[in-house]
Design an enzyme around this catalytic site. Structure first.
Site, PDB file in Angstrom:
ATOM      1  N   TRP A 167      -4.850 -65.792  63.014  1.00  0.00           N
ATOM      2  CA  TRP A 167      -4.494 -64.484  62.597  1.00  0.00           C
ATOM      3  C   TRP A 167      -2.683 -64.978  61.945  1.00  0.00           C
ATOM      4  O   TRP A 167      -2.161 -66.076  62.216  1.00  0.00           O
ATOM      5  CB  TRP A 167      -4.394 -63.380  62.863  1.00  0.00           C
ATOM      6  CG  TRP A 167      -3.698 -62.413  62.637  1.00  0.00           C
ATOM      7  CD1 TRP A 167      -3.024 -61.537  62.505  1.00  0.00           C
ATOM      8  CD2 TRP A 167      -4.949 -61.115  62.193  1.00  0.00           C
ATOM      9  NE1 TRP A 167      -2.787 -60.446  61.596  1.00  0.00           N
ATOM     10  CE2 TRP A 167      -4.104 -59.848  61.563  1.00  0.00           C
ATOM     11  CE3 TRP A 167      -6.154 -60.853  62.637  1.00  0.00           C
ATOM     12  CZ2 TRP A 167      -4.464 -58.988  61.186  1.00  0.00           C
ATOM     13  CZ3 TRP A 167      -7.025 -60.016  61.932  1.00  0.00           C
ATOM     14  CH2 TRP A 167      -6.088 -59.400  61.369  1.00  0.00           C
ATOM     15  N   GLU A 208      -4.499 -63.770  71.967  1.00  0.00           N
ATOM     16  CA  GLU A 208      -6.035 -64.479  72.718  1.00  0.00           C
ATOM     17  C   GLU A 208      -4.761 -66.209  73.660  1.00  0.00           C
ATOM     18  O   GLU A 208      -5.532 -66.731  74.194  1.00  0.00           O
ATOM     19  CB  GLU A 208      -7.506 -64.889  72.359  1.00  0.00           C
ATOM     20  CG  GLU A 208      -7.402 -63.453  72.088  1.00  0.00           C
ATOM     21  CD  GLU A 208      -7.350 -62.822  71.062  1.00  0.00           C
ATOM     22  OE1 GLU A 208      -7.819 -61.674  71.246  1.00  0.00           O
ATOM     23  OE2 GLU A 208      -6.170 -63.025  70.197  1.00  0.00           O
ATOM     24  N   CYS A 252       1.650 -66.177  64.736  1.00  0.00           N
ATOM     25  CA  CYS A 252       2.530 -65.169  63.912  1.00  0.00           C
ATOM     26  C   CYS A 252       2.723 -63.718  63.995  1.00  0.00           C
ATOM     27  O   CYS A 252       1.704 -63.771  63.414  1.00  0.00           O
ATOM     28  CB  CYS A 252       2.589 -65.532  62.123  1.00  0.00           C
ATOM     29  SG  CYS A 252       3.532 -64.678  61.222  1.00  0.00           S
ATOM     30  N   ILE A 273       3.564 -60.536  62.602  1.00  0.00           N
ATOM     31  CA  ILE A 273       4.369 -60.003  61.644  1.00  0.00           C
ATOM     32  C   ILE A 273       4.021 -57.979  62.066  1.00  0.00           C
ATOM     33  O   ILE A 273       3.379 -57.680  62.329  1.00  0.00           O
ATOM     34  CB  ILE A 273       3.864 -59.860  60.241  1.00  0.00           C
ATOM     35  CG1 ILE A 273       3.959 -61.134  59.877  1.00  0.00           C
ATOM     36  CG2 ILE A 273       4.932 -59.311  59.384  1.00  0.00           C
ATOM     37  CD1 ILE A 273       3.719 -61.638  58.754  1.00  0.00           C
ATOM     38  N   HIS A 275       2.408 -52.186  67.006  1.00  0.00           N
ATOM     39  CA  HIS A 275       1.279 -53.673  67.667  1.00  0.00           C
ATOM     40  C   HIS A 275       2.494 -54.564  68.305  1.00  0.00           C
ATOM     41  O   HIS A 275       1.823 -55.348  68.742  1.00  0.00           O
ATOM     42  CB  HIS A 275       0.103 -53.652  67.039  1.00  0.00           C
ATOM     43  CG  HIS A 275       0.492 -54.763  65.576  1.00  0.00           C
ATOM     44  ND1 HIS A 275       1.443 -53.952  64.447  1.00  0.00           N
ATOM     45  CD2 HIS A 275       0.385 -55.693  64.909  1.00  0.00           C
ATOM     46  CE1 HIS A 275       1.664 -55.544  63.746  1.00  0.00           C
ATOM     47  NE2 HIS A 275       1.417 -56.238  63.861  1.00  0.00           N
TER      48      HIS A 275
END
Length: 166
Positions: free
Chosen positions: A31, A67, A89, A91, A97
């Site tokens: 991600w 994960e 990372c 953001i 979240h």
């Protein structure tokens, strides 16, 4: 110390241990890949620069930062592995979240290190926006991947010191 006051790529390298035979895992979240790939490059190059060999650096990918903990556990449980560097990372964005993910990842990686007795390094950026992430992934504030790799090396050295004294 906030990275606005410190360059993440500037650190003391006094008395680093010999890592030529040590096995490192660099675990990378898929991600925010523009950021995490830059973190990987920094970590990899720093390990090589300080004596690790390419064949002793294993890369693992996970779908997202959440994960990282389980991936780190799987690798850290392997006898050959000396340290795991977890890079990601998260953001902030428009929802909360990041609060849940960052806390879970920090706690999970801490637990893996404590349970395995191996350095498991938190190289996860927790910026407010994309630009802050880029600034810390090789931008104006250096590269968190560099810092994470040096941290892994220093923790291996500390473990050697502790176990040689006892």
């Amino acid at each position: 110390m906030a990275s606005t006051n410190k360059n993440l790529s500037v650190f003391s390298t006094d008395e680093l241990p010999d890592i030529s035979t040590r096995c490192f895992v660099i675990l990378v979240s898929e991600w925010n890949t523009d950021v995490t790939e830059a973190l990987f490059t920094g970590a990899y190059q720093t390990l090589i620069q300080h004596g690790a060999t390419a064949e002793n650096i294993i890369r693992g990918n996970v779908p997202g930062s959440y994960e990282l903990s389980l991936g780190a556990q799987w690798f850290a449980q392997q006898d050959k592995v000396d340290a795991v560097i977890a890079l990601g990372c998260v953001i902030q964005g428009e929802t909360k979240h990041n609060d849940y993910i960052n806390h879970a990842v920090a706690q999970g990686l801490t637990n893996v290190g404590l349970n395995t007795g191996k350095p498991v390094i938190f190289g996860v950026l927790t910026p407010n926006d994309q630009q802050q992430a880029l600034d810390r992934a090789g931008g104006i504030h250096g590269n968190k991947g560099d810092e994470a790799a040096i941290t892994a090396i220093k923790m291996i050295g500390l473990k050697e010191q502790v176990y040689s004294k006892i």
